[in-house]
Design a protein around this motif. Structure first.
Motif, PDB file in Angstrom:
ATOM      1  N   VAL A 179     -11.318  -6.666   5.942  1.00  0.00           N
ATOM      2  CA  VAL A 179     -10.189  -5.835   6.366  1.00  0.00           C
ATOM      3  C   VAL A 179     -10.704  -4.496   6.888  1.00  0.00           C
ATOM      4  O   VAL A 179     -10.288  -4.017   7.954  1.00  0.00           O
ATOM      5  N   SER A 180     -11.602  -3.882   6.135  1.00  0.00           N
ATOM      6  CA  SER A 180     -12.162  -2.594   6.549  1.00  0.00           C
ATOM      7  C   SER A 180     -12.928  -2.750   7.855  1.00  0.00           C
ATOM      8  O   SER A 180     -12.802  -1.916   8.763  1.00  0.00           O
TER       9      SER A 180
ATOM     10  N   ARG B 100       0.845  -1.191   0.000  1.00  0.00           N
ATOM     11  CA  ARG B 100       0.000   0.000   0.000  1.00  0.00           C
ATOM     12  C   ARG B 100       0.878   1.237   0.000  1.00  0.00           C
ATOM     13  O   ARG B 100       1.843   1.338   0.776  1.00  0.00           O
TER      14      ARG B 100
ATOM     15  N   PRO C  34     -10.391  -2.281   1.386  1.00  0.00           N
ATOM     16  CA  PRO C  34      -9.309  -2.487   2.355  1.00  0.00           C
ATOM     17  C   PRO C  34      -8.031  -1.717   2.112  1.00  0.00           C
ATOM     18  O   PRO C  34      -7.254  -1.537   3.053  1.00  0.00           O
TER      19      PRO C  34
ATOM     20  N   GLY D  96       0.864  -5.772   4.379  1.00  0.00           N
ATOM     21  CA  GLY D  96       0.425  -4.547   5.043  1.00  0.00           C
ATOM     22  C   GLY D  96       0.058  -4.728   6.494  1.00  0.00           C
ATOM     23  O   GLY D  96       0.169  -3.780   7.287  1.00  0.00           O
ATOM     24  N   VAL D  97      -0.414  -5.922   6.869  1.00  0.00           N
ATOM     25  CA  VAL D  97      -0.781  -6.154   8.274  1.00  0.00           C
ATOM     26  C   VAL D  97       0.355  -6.797   9.049  1.00  0.00           C
ATOM     27  O   VAL D  97       0.204  -7.129  10.227  1.00  0.00           O
TER      28      VAL D  97
ATOM     29  N   ILE E 225      -5.697  -1.295   5.504  1.00  0.00           N
ATOM     30  CA  ILE E 225      -4.718  -2.346   5.778  1.00  0.00           C
ATOM     31  C   ILE E 225      -3.746  -1.974   6.894  1.00  0.00           C
ATOM     32  O   ILE E 225      -3.559  -2.748   7.842  1.00  0.00           O
TER      33      ILE E 225
ATOM     34  N   ILE F  51      -2.260  -7.629   1.185  1.00  0.00           N
ATOM     35  CA  ILE F  51      -2.848  -7.428   2.514  1.00  0.00           C
ATOM     36  C   ILE F  51      -1.931  -7.987   3.583  1.00  0.00           C
ATOM     37  O   ILE F  51      -1.689  -7.342   4.626  1.00  0.00           O
TER      38      ILE F  51
END
Length: 603
Positions: A411-412, A125, A475, A517-518, A479, A514
């Motif tokens: 995710v959101s 991201r 998301p 990013g997490v 993220i 994702i």
């Protein structure tokens, strides 16, 4: 700079203006004829609505048109690390720091030869409110000859004269772009094209939904929204003892609760409550929760343009009874079954209406959060959930799971939820502009786009314009705020990501983004290495991704097209005992265990 097609390169700060009232100091400002012409409108898309943005999407693939280009020698999804080399033909850097952004490059092969967008796909991201520089060099044609830059760009690069009046107005900008690339140790004399763009601020993307969330939760309080039970069904299937259907009454932020509704804004520019509205829900109480041990609450998110009824007689009922979960499901307003006709109609009639689909999704996110508040609030005391004087619901245990669209918007949900801190994301992905061309589900919608935008390259511009709106709900914005950097007034969260290798509906490339990013790890032993993720043996205390490989399903192609027709594993993972049991342990303990015998190959 790109004489072959108006609007390219995209995104570009050429299409912004200075605005000291925004976080970035910019405001998107397209020209009257910059945006694509839509057949149904008989003219160009209206540029005015895009002025609400103070920069570009954090998930957009920078793109341009380079007639005759090939991908020879460019970084691919299998050679992402190449993009970080100073010799990489494609360059994407933060302007201020010179830090390179990992990416791969591709042609839009869904378009006819000669009309294929040339795209840089970030695999992370992008940062909010950050200026980026894109540079392209050494791209060759089918004979191996390097493509020549356009005369306008060549004049900007080399400081030579050109009769085009835009050259003089861009001299200072390009002097800065060239200098910053050189300071980051990239050669510039061989550039075929370069440009800059600035991403929008986090505030611009999230202020509406955070305002709605905080106000709505305060309005309903700890008890949650009021509700009315409309139907009770005993023993609807072997796993479920009682199914309860009803209507919850929630604060409405749309001008109407019906399909096509738009956000109702107050004088302060924030969404303003417009009374209340009733939305349907379905609760399922398994036999396991009726024997004196209350079940944990598990919220389920449905798939693409689906409904709250998904899985009620299948996988969801199986999960509920096997591990004692009382499930709650609502329609994701804005992308539910009832919204499909509106999605098709806007593609046929006026693509500008996409804005209102995203506005309606704000209400969908809020409804999902309020449904969980209802469950842990007054609903667990309802007479219909009492068995032998004991509630079937344990309000102290609250979890989320979702597949496909439910994993994507999961995710959101997880980044926004104040009541749930652990969730399963099944077959998720982000951003949508990465997912769509690679999805078999998008093929019919893409067919409509190609009819409505007579110039093929405009279809990718249209997807890019849609992504700008989508950043508010999908998301890609949320993220980094799942774990370690929560949004204001929000707890930290953890997620487990389940992926089906070869999934033709949601490409695993989106799940990998994702996972990076997490801060997830790739649970070991793993089917394959995932760039940017550490492999770690169980137990994992935190976020993890687990890929399931089915022998009869090949891995996804690396090009931006769906896999060829064949076995579809998209819905296979959620019914596996290994998946169900691993999810249960994670929900209960926050620990990801290796349930599979070796890598997760169900055979």
């Amino acid at each position: 700079m790109v004489p072959s097609h108006c609007g390219f390169p995209f995104p570009s700060d050429v299409w912004t203006e200075q605005d000291p009232t925004t976080v970035t100091g910019l405001r998107v400002a397209f020209g009257e004829t910059t945006l694509p012409e839509m057949v149904a409108l008989g003219g160009h898309l209206d540029p005015e609505p895009y002025r609400q943005f103070d920069g570009w999407s954090v998930g957009q693939a920078p793109m341009t048109h380079m007639p005759g280009a090939t991908v020879t020698g460019l970084p691919t999804p299998l050679s992402i690390g190449q993009s970080l080399s100073k010799e990489s033909p494609t360059v994407l850097i933060e302007a201020e720091t010179g830090v390179a952004v990992p990416h791969f490059a591709e042609l839009d092969l869904s378009g006819p030869e000669g009309d294929q967008a040339f795209m840089l796909r970030p695999v992370v991201r992008l940062k909010d409110a950050t200026r980026y520089i894109v540079a392209i060099r050494h791209v060759v044609d089918a004979e191996g000859n390097e493509l020549a830059p356009s005369p306008v760009f060549e004049a900007l690069r080399d400081g030579t004269d050109h009769s085009d009046p835009s050259v003089a107005t861009r001299r200072a900008l390009y002097a800065d772009i060239i200098e910053r690339l050189q300071q980051a140790n990239y050669s510039t004399e061989d550039l075929q094209l370069a440009w800059d763009f600035t991403t929008g601020s986090l505030e611009n993307k999230t202020e509406w939904v955070l305002h709605m969330r905080d106000e709505a939760l305060a309005t309903v309080g700890d008890a949650g929204p009021s509700y009315q039970i409309t139907q009770v069904t005993e023993n609807p299937n072997p796993n479920i003892r009682r199914r309860i259907e009803g209507l919850m009454t929630v604060p409405l932020y749309l001008d109407t609760a019906e399909v096509g509704g738009k956000l109702n804004f107050g004088d302060d520019g924030m969404p303003e409550q417009n009374g209340t509205a009733e939305f349907e829900f379905i609760v399922q109480i398994p036999h396991a929760a009726t024997t004196g041990t209350p079940g944990a609450i598990l919220q389920n998110g449905h798939g693409q343009l689906g409904s709250r009824n998904e899985g009620r007689n299948g996988y969801l009922a199986q999960i509920a009874n096997k591990h004692n979960y009382v499930t709650i499901s609502v329609d994701f307003v804005g992308f539910a079954e009832e919204d499909e006709e509106e999605v098709v109609n806007l593609l046929l009639e006026d693509f500008s209406r996409w804005e209102f689909i995203i506005q309606r999704q704000h209400q969908g996110l809020i409804n999902s959060l309020l449904a969980m508040r209802m469950m842990k609030g007054s609903f667990h005391e309802d007479p219909q959930v009492q068995f032998s004087g004991v509630s079937a619901i344990d309000p102290s245990q609250t979890y989320y799971r979702g597949d496909s669209q439910g994993g994507i918007f999961g995710v959101s949900y997880m980044a926004l939820s104040t009541d749930v801190t652990r969730g399963l994301l099944g077959e998720p992905g982000a951003p949508y502009n990465l997912l769509l061309n690679r999805s078999a589900n998008f093929v019919p919608f893409f067919g409509i786009l190609k009819i409505q935008f007579s110039e093929y390259l405009d279809t990718q511009l249209a997807i890019g314009l849609a992504q700008m709106y989508w950043d508010r709900t999908e998301p890609i914005t949320y993220i980094p705020h799942v774990t370690g950097n929560p949004l204001p007034g929000t707890p930290d969260h953890n997620v487990l990501i389940h992926v089906a290798v070869g999934d033709p509906q949601v490409t695993p490339l989106g799940a990998h983004l994702i996972a990076r990013g997490v801060g997830a790890v790739n649970l070991s032993p793993a089917y394959r290495n995932i760039w940017g993720l550490e492999q770690q043996v169980a137990p994992v205390n935190g976020n993890a991704i687990v890929e399931f490989k089915f022998d009869e399903v090949p891995a996804n192609p690396i090009i931006n097209q769906p896999p060829p027709p064949g076995p579809d594993p998209h819905d296979w993972v959620r019914v596996l005992d290994a998946s169900i049991d691993q999810s249960h342990i994670f929900w209960q303990t926050g620990i990801v265990e290796q349930i599979c015998d070796g890598g997760c190959d169900p055979e």
